[in-house]
Design a protein around this motif. Structure first.
Motif, PDB file in Angstrom:
ATOM      1  N   SER A  35       0.930  -1.318  -0.057  1.00 13.13           N
ATOM      2  CA  SER A  35       0.053   0.030  -0.069  1.00 13.13           C
ATOM      3  C   SER A  35       0.966   1.291   0.049  1.00 13.13           C
ATOM      4  O   SER A  35       0.580   2.431  -0.536  1.00 13.13           O
ATOM      5  CB  SER A  35      -0.900  -0.018   1.123  1.00 13.13           C
ATOM      6  OG  SER A  35      -0.218  -0.207   2.488  1.00 13.13           O
ATOM      7  N   THR A  36       2.138   1.102   0.670  1.00 16.93           N
ATOM      8  CA  THR A  36       2.849   2.272   0.609  1.00 16.93           C
ATOM      9  C   THR A  36       3.500   2.660  -0.741  1.00 16.93           C
ATOM     10  O   THR A  36       3.431   3.542  -1.226  1.00 16.93           O
ATOM     11  CB  THR A  36       4.094   2.292   1.572  1.00 16.93           C
ATOM     12  OG1 THR A  36       3.575   1.682   3.057  1.00 16.93           O
ATOM     13  CG2 THR A  36       5.063   3.245   1.788  1.00 16.93           C
ATOM     14  N   THR A  66       1.893   1.484  -3.590  1.00 20.06           N
ATOM     15  CA  THR A  66       0.728   2.074  -4.219  1.00 20.06           C
ATOM     16  C   THR A  66       0.836   3.442  -4.054  1.00 20.06           C
ATOM     17  O   THR A  66       0.507   4.477  -5.087  1.00 20.06           O
ATOM     18  CB  THR A  66      -0.429   1.190  -3.939  1.00 20.06           C
ATOM     19  OG1 THR A  66      -0.122  -0.079  -4.296  1.00 20.06           O
ATOM     20  CG2 THR A  66      -1.653   1.543  -4.723  1.00 20.06           C
ATOM     21  N   ASN A  67       0.605   3.869  -3.052  1.00 21.04           N
ATOM     22  CA  ASN A  67       0.273   5.506  -2.490  1.00 21.04           C
ATOM     23  C   ASN A  67       1.615   6.324  -3.328  1.00 21.04           C
ATOM     24  O   ASN A  67       1.320   7.279  -3.845  1.00 21.04           O
ATOM     25  CB  ASN A  67       0.359   5.774  -1.119  1.00 21.04           C
ATOM     26  CG  ASN A  67       0.166   7.212  -0.707  1.00 21.04           C
ATOM     27  OD1 ASN A  67      -0.297   7.958  -1.472  1.00 21.04           O
ATOM     28  ND2 ASN A  67       0.682   7.420   0.464  1.00 21.04           N
ATOM     29  N   ARG A  68       2.800   5.776  -3.283  1.00 22.57           N
ATOM     30  CA  ARG A  68       3.941   6.740  -3.716  1.00 22.57           C
ATOM     31  C   ARG A  68       3.909   6.804  -5.226  1.00 22.57           C
ATOM     32  O   ARG A  68       3.962   7.699  -5.885  1.00 22.57           O
ATOM     33  CB  ARG A  68       5.334   6.171  -3.332  1.00 22.57           C
ATOM     34  CG  ARG A  68       5.429   6.439  -1.843  1.00 22.57           C
ATOM     35  CD  ARG A  68       6.769   5.885  -1.216  1.00 22.57           C
ATOM     36  NE  ARG A  68       6.994   6.375   0.065  1.00 22.57           N
ATOM     37  CZ  ARG A  68       7.827   5.991   0.577  1.00 22.57           C
ATOM     38  NH1 ARG A  68       9.048   5.699   0.125  1.00 22.57           N
ATOM     39  NH2 ARG A  68       8.149   6.439   2.094  1.00 22.57           N
ATOM     40  N   ASP A 120       1.063   6.439  -6.854  1.00 24.78           N
ATOM     41  CA  ASP A 120      -0.223   7.515  -7.215  1.00 24.78           C
ATOM     42  C   ASP A 120       0.266   8.603  -7.242  1.00 24.78           C
ATOM     43  O   ASP A 120      -0.230   9.643  -7.928  1.00 24.78           O
ATOM     44  CB  ASP A 120      -1.154   7.176  -6.059  1.00 24.78           C
ATOM     45  CG  ASP A 120      -2.098   5.768  -6.225  1.00 24.78           C
ATOM     46  OD1 ASP A 120      -1.963   5.149  -7.357  1.00 24.78           O
ATOM     47  OD2 ASP A 120      -2.747   5.270  -5.353  1.00 24.78           O
ATOM     48  N   ARG A 121       0.705   9.209  -6.179  1.00 27.58           N
ATOM     49  CA  ARG A 121       1.542  10.436  -6.111  1.00 27.58           C
ATOM     50  C   ARG A 121       2.340  10.962  -7.224  1.00 27.58           C
ATOM     51  O   ARG A 121       2.132  12.064  -7.837  1.00 27.58           O
ATOM     52  CB  ARG A 121       2.232  10.744  -4.654  1.00 27.58           C
ATOM     53  CG  ARG A 121       1.307  10.737  -3.638  1.00 27.58           C
ATOM     54  CD  ARG A 121       2.223  10.864  -2.167  1.00 27.58           C
ATOM     55  NE  ARG A 121       3.141  11.869  -2.227  1.00 27.58           N
ATOM     56  CZ  ARG A 121       4.248  11.846  -1.570  1.00 27.58           C
ATOM     57  NH1 ARG A 121       4.334  11.112  -0.816  1.00 27.58           N
ATOM     58  NH2 ARG A 121       5.003  12.815  -1.451  1.00 27.58           N
TER      59      ARG A 121
END
Length: 97
Positions: free
Chosen positions: A4-5, A7-9, A11-12
């Motif tokens: 999830s980390t 994926t979040n990065r 995404d950003r």
């Protein structure tokens, strides 16, 4: 680092136009992440703007330093991306440091 980390990065970075997700042609379950033209430009600018102050770090043969280099590069890229965003918002050029 959890998925999830990551994926979040991603995404950003995708929201900033630095990377794009591309389906793997050989495995529909997989997605590849690649730099966009803008992302390549940002990476080039990062290396050009930081090379004079960071060139000494590339001469090390210290294994612990070598293992931390990807993390350091990630932090450098994130910091530079954040500074680019602030520069766009304020109209001020990006500075080293």
């Amino acid at each position: 680092m959890t998925s999830s980390t990551v994926t979040n990065r991603i995404d950003r970075m995708e929201a900033k136009g630095l990377v794009e997700r591309v389906r793997d042609p050989d495995d529909r379950r997989s997605v590849r992440v690649r730099l966009t033209v803008h992302g390549i430009d940002v990476v080039d600018r990062i290396f050009r703007s930081t090379w004079p102050t960071r060139r000494g770090c590339c001469r090390t043969t210290n294994p612990p330093t070598t293992r931390t280099s990807p993390g350091e590069l990630r932090r450098l890229l994130e910091d530079f991306g954040d500074r680019l965003d602030r520069g766009r918002a304020t109209g001020k050029p990006v500075e080293n440091g």
